[in-house]
Design an enzyme around this catalytic site. Structure first.
Site, short mmCIF file in Angstrom:
data_model
loop_
_atom_site.label_atom_id
_atom_site.label_comp_id
_atom_site.label_asym_id
_atom_site.label_seq_id
_atom_site.Cartn_x
_atom_site.Cartn_y
_atom_site.Cartn_z
N MET A 123 -21.80 -5.16 -4.91
CA MET A 123 -21.25 -3.85 -4.45
C MET A 123 -19.93 -3.70 -4.70
O MET A 123 -19.19 -2.78 -4.03
CB MET A 123 -21.48 -3.92 -2.60
CG MET A 123 -23.08 -3.85 -2.39
SD MET A 123 -23.26 -3.06 -0.87
CE MET A 123 -22.14 -3.83 0.35
N GLY B 124 -16.47 -15.49 -5.76
CA GLY B 124 -17.76 -15.41 -5.57
C GLY B 124 -18.63 -14.94 -6.53
O GLY B 124 -19.77 -15.54 -7.11
N HIS B 125 -18.45 -13.62 -6.69
CA HIS B 125 -19.34 -12.81 -7.63
C HIS B 125 -19.25 -13.47 -8.86
O HIS B 125 -20.15 -13.29 -9.64
CB HIS B 125 -18.79 -11.57 -7.70
CG HIS B 125 -18.83 -10.70 -6.26
ND1 HIS B 125 -17.67 -10.42 -5.55
CD2 HIS B 125 -20.13 -10.14 -5.70
CE1 HIS B 125 -18.09 -9.65 -4.59
NE2 HIS B 125 -19.47 -9.69 -4.72
N LYS C 17 -23.99 -17.21 0.23
CA LYS C 17 -23.16 -16.63 1.64
C LYS C 17 -23.89 -15.65 2.29
O LYS C 17 -23.83 -15.90 3.62
CB LYS C 17 -21.83 -16.15 0.69
CG LYS C 17 -21.04 -14.93 1.67
CD LYS C 17 -19.93 -15.55 2.45
CE LYS C 17 -19.61 -14.64 3.37
NZ LYS C 17 -19.92 -13.32 3.13
N GLN D 36 -29.98 -12.81 3.49
CA GLN D 36 -30.31 -11.90 2.45
C GLN D 36 -31.16 -12.49 1.34
O GLN D 36 -32.17 -11.94 0.88
CB GLN D 36 -28.88 -11.14 1.92
CG GLN D 36 -29.29 -10.20 0.60
CD GLN D 36 -27.91 -9.71 0.24
OE1 GLN D 36 -27.75 -8.70 0.86
NE2 GLN D 36 -27.06 -10.14 -0.83
N LEU E 47 -15.35 -16.90 0.52
CA LEU E 47 -14.84 -15.54 -0.10
C LEU E 47 -15.76 -14.37 0.42
O LEU E 47 -17.06 -14.44 0.38
CB LEU E 47 -14.75 -15.86 -1.50
CG LEU E 47 -13.73 -16.49 -2.24
CD1 LEU E 47 -13.64 -16.55 -3.67
CD2 LEU E 47 -12.39 -16.64 -1.58
N SER E 48 -15.32 -13.20 0.65
CA SER E 48 -16.07 -12.14 0.95
C SER E 48 -15.26 -10.88 0.55
O SER E 48 -14.10 -10.92 0.82
CB SER E 48 -16.41 -12.12 2.50
OG SER E 48 -16.69 -10.62 2.89
N ARG F 58 -15.11 -8.37 2.16
CA ARG F 58 -14.45 -8.00 3.59
C ARG F 58 -13.15 -8.73 3.86
O ARG F 58 -12.49 -8.32 5.04
CB ARG F 58 -15.49 -7.92 4.45
CG ARG F 58 -16.72 -6.97 4.31
CD ARG F 58 -17.69 -6.79 5.56
NE ARG F 58 -18.62 -5.73 5.66
CZ ARG F 58 -19.78 -5.60 5.02
NH1 ARG F 58 -20.18 -6.76 4.55
NH2 ARG F 58 -20.46 -4.62 4.80
O1 PAF Z 1 -24.82 -8.71 -1.40
C1 PAF Z 1 -24.56 -7.59 -1.86
O2 PAF Z 1 -23.63 -7.27 -2.45
C2 PAF Z 1 -25.70 -6.47 -1.68
O3 PAF Z 1 -26.13 -6.59 -0.43
C3 PAF Z 1 -26.60 -6.48 -2.79
C4 PAF Z 1 -27.69 -7.57 -2.88
C5 PAF Z 1 -26.04 -5.87 -4.15
C6 PAF Z 1 -27.62 -5.13 -2.44
O4 PAF Z 1 -26.81 -3.80 -2.33
#
Ligand code: PAF
Length: 281
Positions: free
Chosen positions: A30, A36-37, A149, A153, A184-185, A187
């Protein structure tokens, strides 16, 4: 790096990649990217010939009163990071492209979506499962990469992929932490200096609780004490602090293999989540 916002050009660009013989790794995000990403991108780069990242702040996974409008959006900076990391393509569709007028489908994953974040954020995992299924169909990757993390999900997405016969790999990547241990987030950007200093209580309390459980302590007592400690450390609400089976997410009352401690707690207006494995010491 190509930035693509519509499905037709995405399909064409993906055909070109596949024509080159590349396997495709998908990193759904998102945005508001952090290390982390980028560890997901790195894992995808190691495993696949070409990496496609997506940035889409998915409105259907935010509940009423949650932070959809405030959610950090910084596409230019994100795109620069992805390009430097060698990402081939950024899929950044508009809301209308993902949810055109008349969109009426909802994917709801039973069982695993209940409780934990599903309990405190009703409908959240329906929104996640629906958008992730769409991303899988749009990109048709060979592997898709998600952070541990967001542990619940990841479990929900694995279940959805199994149930709906998505054949590609779903790869979970370890949580990346700041040097003091805070996961890390995106948010974390909401935290002011004092809250950021207090937030480290979350991983600290989780580590202490994990060690106490692994040492054979009374699980419900340890979980209760941990919540009280968070509340005494600056958090004002604990949504959950639970020991679960890492594979089934069932509540674990007796410490066994595959134990995972999962927590969500609020500090100021920010809700933080974290999880760690509990391993016999
Ligand atoms: O983890 C996230 O950033 C979101 O929940 C995802 C998996 C991209 C779905 O919108």
């Amino acid at each position: 790096m190509k930035i693509i916002r519509q499905l037709a050009p995405l399909r064409k660009a993906l055909d070109e990649l596949r024509g080159r013989g590349d396997t495709i790794g998908l990193v759904p995000t998102m945005g508001a990217l952090h290390a982390g990403h980028m560890s997901l991108v790195e894992a995808a780069t190691q495993q696949c010939g070409a990496v496609v990242a997506s940035i889409f702040v998915n409105p259907t996974q935010f509940g009423e009163g949650e932070d959809l409008d405030a959610y950090p959006r910084q596409e230019a900076a994100d795109a620069a990071l992805l390009e430097t990391a060698g990402v081939e393509m950024l899929w950044a569709p508009t809301v209308d492209e993902v949810y055109p007028d008349g969109f009426a489908t909802n994917i709801s994953v039973g069982g695993l979506s209940m409780g934990l974040c599903g309990g405190s954020r009703p409908g959240h995992f329906d929104g996640v499962a629906t958008v992730v299924a769409k991303l899988f169909n749009q990109v048709r990757p060979d592997a898709a990469f998600f952070g541990e993390k967001d542990f619940q999900q990841l479990a929900v997405i694995r279940q959805m992929a199994r149930d709906l016969d998505f054949m590609h790999d779903i790869v979970g990547v370890s949580t990346v932490r700041d040097p003091d241990g805070l996961a890390l987030s995106s948010r974390n950007a909401y935290l002011d200096t004092e809250q950021r200093a207090q937030a480290v209580a979350l991983p600290n309390v989780m580590r202490e609780a994990a060690a106490a459980i692994a040492a054979g302590g009374n699980i419900s007592g340890i979980l209760q004490d941990a919540q009280a400690e968070l509340l005494a450390s600056g958090f004002h609400k604990v949504d959950y602090f639970e020991l679960r089976n890492a594979d089934t997410l069932e509540i674990m009352n007796v410490f066994k293999d595959s134990a995972r401690l999962l927590a969500a707690a609020h500090i100021g207006s920010t809700r933080l989540i974290d999880n760690i494995a509990v391993t016999p010491g």
